[in-house]
Design a protein around this motif. Structure first.
Motif, PDB file in Angstrom:
ATOM      1  N   ASP A 160       1.197  -1.040  -0.045  1.00 31.54           N
ATOM      2  CA  ASP A 160      -0.107  -0.365  -0.151  1.00 31.54           C
ATOM      3  C   ASP A 160       1.323   1.114   0.315  1.00 31.54           C
ATOM      4  N   ASP A 161       0.362   2.436  -0.649  1.00 32.26           N
ATOM      5  CA  ASP A 161       0.876   3.363  -0.372  1.00 32.26           C
ATOM      6  C   ASP A 161       2.437   3.912  -0.897  1.00 32.26           C
ATOM      7  N   LEU A 162       2.535   2.881  -1.786  1.00 27.30           N
ATOM      8  CA  LEU A 162       3.793   2.962  -2.610  1.00 27.30           C
ATOM      9  C   LEU A 162       4.391   4.935  -3.389  1.00 27.30           C
ATOM     10  N   GLY A 163       5.070   5.091  -2.932  1.00 28.22           N
ATOM     11  CA  GLY A 163       5.087   6.939  -2.925  1.00 28.22           C
ATOM     12  C   GLY A 163       5.071   7.979  -2.101  1.00 28.22           C
ATOM     13  N   VAL A 182      -0.884   3.103  -5.862  1.00 24.02           N
ATOM     14  CA  VAL A 182      -0.037   3.998  -5.630  1.00 24.02           C
ATOM     15  C   VAL A 182      -0.207   5.153  -4.521  1.00 24.02           C
ATOM     16  N   ASP A 183       0.240   5.742  -4.205  1.00 21.19           N
ATOM     17  CA  ASP A 183      -0.650   6.970  -2.877  1.00 21.19           C
ATOM     18  C   ASP A 183      -1.107   7.540  -3.254  1.00 21.19           C
ATOM     19  N   MET A 184      -1.854   8.229  -3.222  1.00 15.61           N
ATOM     20  CA  MET A 184      -3.281   9.599  -3.596  1.00 15.61           C
ATOM     21  C   MET A 184      -2.129  10.274  -3.589  1.00 15.61           C
ATOM     22  N   SER A 185      -0.876  10.639  -2.976  1.00 18.17           N
ATOM     23  CA  SER A 185      -0.302  12.116  -2.859  1.00 18.17           C
ATOM     24  C   SER A 185      -0.186  12.191  -3.552  1.00 18.17           C
ATOM     25  N   LEU A 186       0.715  11.342  -4.966  1.00 22.56           N
ATOM     26  CA  LEU A 186       1.202  10.853  -6.321  1.00 22.56           C
ATOM     27  C   LEU A 186      -0.444  11.318  -7.849  1.00 22.56           C
ATOM     28  N   VAL A 187      -1.123  10.588  -6.685  1.00 17.59           N
ATOM     29  CA  VAL A 187      -2.035  10.693  -8.100  1.00 17.59           C
ATOM     30  C   VAL A 187      -3.324  12.265  -8.052  1.00 17.59           C
ATOM     31  N   THR A 212       3.190  -6.984 -12.181  1.00 19.29           N
ATOM     32  CA  THR A 212       2.834  -6.298 -10.660  1.00 19.29           C
ATOM     33  C   THR A 212       1.790  -5.204 -11.224  1.00 19.29           C
ATOM     34  N   PRO A 213       0.246  -5.339 -11.049  1.00 21.79           N
ATOM     35  CA  PRO A 213      -1.063  -4.662 -11.720  1.00 21.79           C
ATOM     36  C   PRO A 213      -0.434  -3.732 -10.186  1.00 21.79           C
ATOM     37  N   ALA A 214      -1.152  -2.142 -10.785  1.00 25.17           N
ATOM     38  CA  ALA A 214      -1.017  -1.048  -9.689  1.00 25.17           C
ATOM     39  C   ALA A 214      -2.754  -0.909 -10.042  1.00 25.17           C
ATOM     40  N   VAL A 215      -2.744  -0.183  -8.375  1.00 29.25           N
ATOM     41  CA  VAL A 215      -3.836  -0.133  -8.186  1.00 29.25           C
ATOM     42  C   VAL A 215      -3.629   1.879  -7.707  1.00 29.25           C
ATOM     43  N   ALA A 216      -4.652   3.169  -8.788  1.00 32.56           N
ATOM     44  CA  ALA A 216      -4.039   4.178  -8.475  1.00 32.56           C
ATOM     45  C   ALA A 216      -5.169   4.419  -7.907  1.00 32.56           C
ATOM     46  N   GLU A 217      -4.677   5.269  -6.257  1.00 34.65           N
ATOM     47  CA  GLU A 217      -5.362   5.282  -5.360  1.00 34.65           C
ATOM     48  C   GLU A 217      -5.871   7.301  -5.237  1.00 34.65           C
ATOM     49  N   GLY A 218      -7.139   7.262  -4.472  1.00 37.41           N
ATOM     50  CA  GLY A 218      -7.819   8.743  -4.664  1.00 37.41           C
ATOM     51  C   GLY A 218      -8.545   9.260  -5.269  1.00 37.41           C
ATOM     52  N   VAL A 219      -8.478   9.017  -6.894  1.00 36.75           N
ATOM     53  CA  VAL A 219      -9.037   9.728  -7.902  1.00 36.75           C
ATOM     54  C   VAL A 219     -10.087  10.192  -7.709  1.00 36.75           C
TER      55      VAL A 219
END
Length: 254
Positions: A160-163, A182-187, A212-219
């Motif tokens: 969780d929270d990559l980045g 991928v952490d929402m701070s980057l999104v 490795t599939p990525a999930v982008a959080e905080g969209v």
């Protein structure tokens, strides 16, 4: 820990019951809210993240509940309560949808988590355990062995929270997760920030190279969604697709 200290001070200043009583009440009134994770390209619900909440005022948020549990040494009861709720919800999930469950580092070594007879273990093939970078601190081989045991039960693992921190790439290398979030701070504001787009683009290229599939959080906006799609992000999560709620439902609009 600072959050927990703040809560204890607030309890004292309000002449309220001690934190142990407040936490016990919050735990008894806790519930799990679910936020959809979508595969936008084919307009499909890929899964849901399970997020703990409580109807008990002072400790209503996940951050406050966890902080209080850390302060009181009550992380295992909290984790077991959440996992039990998720296990009960699995039959209501859409066919094939996965449930992502946050696991505190201390929970990884809870015997209940690794027990084949535990409620969540019985549906392990539908569950992804989300680990933050804190899970790696001071664990090394012990952590990897524990994750291997959980995988043998059928659980999948996400970082969780990559980045968001400094140890995430270490955790990525050690655990070889099934998913990375991928952490929402980057999104956030990705569509209007070239630097963010380049950083996220390189992270996604690395994850594709690793398979490795990525999930982008905080969209939260259509602009962020479109920027992520242009970068080749397969899976998206955020308020744009649904607020956390009590039911496992697909977004009302895409």
């Amino acid at each position: 820990m600072a959050v927990a200290i703040g809560l204890e001070q607030a309890v004292r200043e309000a002449s309220s019951p001690p934190l142990t009583t407040v936490f016990a009440r919050a735990l008894s009134q806790s519930f799990v809210a679910f936020q959809p994770i979508v595969s936008y390209a084919d307009r499909r619900v890929f899964g849901f993240e399970a997020l703990v909440r409580s109807n008990a005022g002072l400790l209503s948020s996940a951050a406050d509940l966890v902080a209080a549990a850390e302060s009181l040494g009550s992380l295992l009861p909290l984790g077991r309560t959440v996992r039990g709720a998720v296990a009960r919800a699995v039959p209501d999930a859409p066919a094939g949808a996965l449930l992502f469950v946050n696991v505190h580092p201390h929970e990884l070594f809870d015997p209940d988590l690794a027990s084949p007879d535990a409620p969540l273990s019985r549906v392990a093939n539908r569950v992804v355990l989300e680990l933050t970078e804190r899970a790696a601190v001071g664990r090394g081989p012990e952590l990897c062995e524990r994750i291997a045991m959980l995988r043998r039960l059928g659980f999948r693992v996400a970082v969780d929270d990559l980045g968001a921190g400094f140890s995430s790439l270490d955790l990525l290398a050690d655990l070889r997760p099934d998913f990375v979030k991928v952490d929402m701070s980057l999104v956030r504001r990705l569509d209007g920030d070239e630097t963010r787009r380049r950083i996220v683009g390189h992270l996604l290229a690395l994850l594709r190279d690793l398979g490795t599939p990525a999930v982008a959080e905080g969209v939260e906006t259509a602009g962020e969604r479109d920027a992520l799609l242009a970068l080749g992000t397969p899976l998206l999560q955020g308020f744009l697709f649904g607020l956390p709620g009590p039911n496992l439902v697909a977004p009302s609009s895409w």
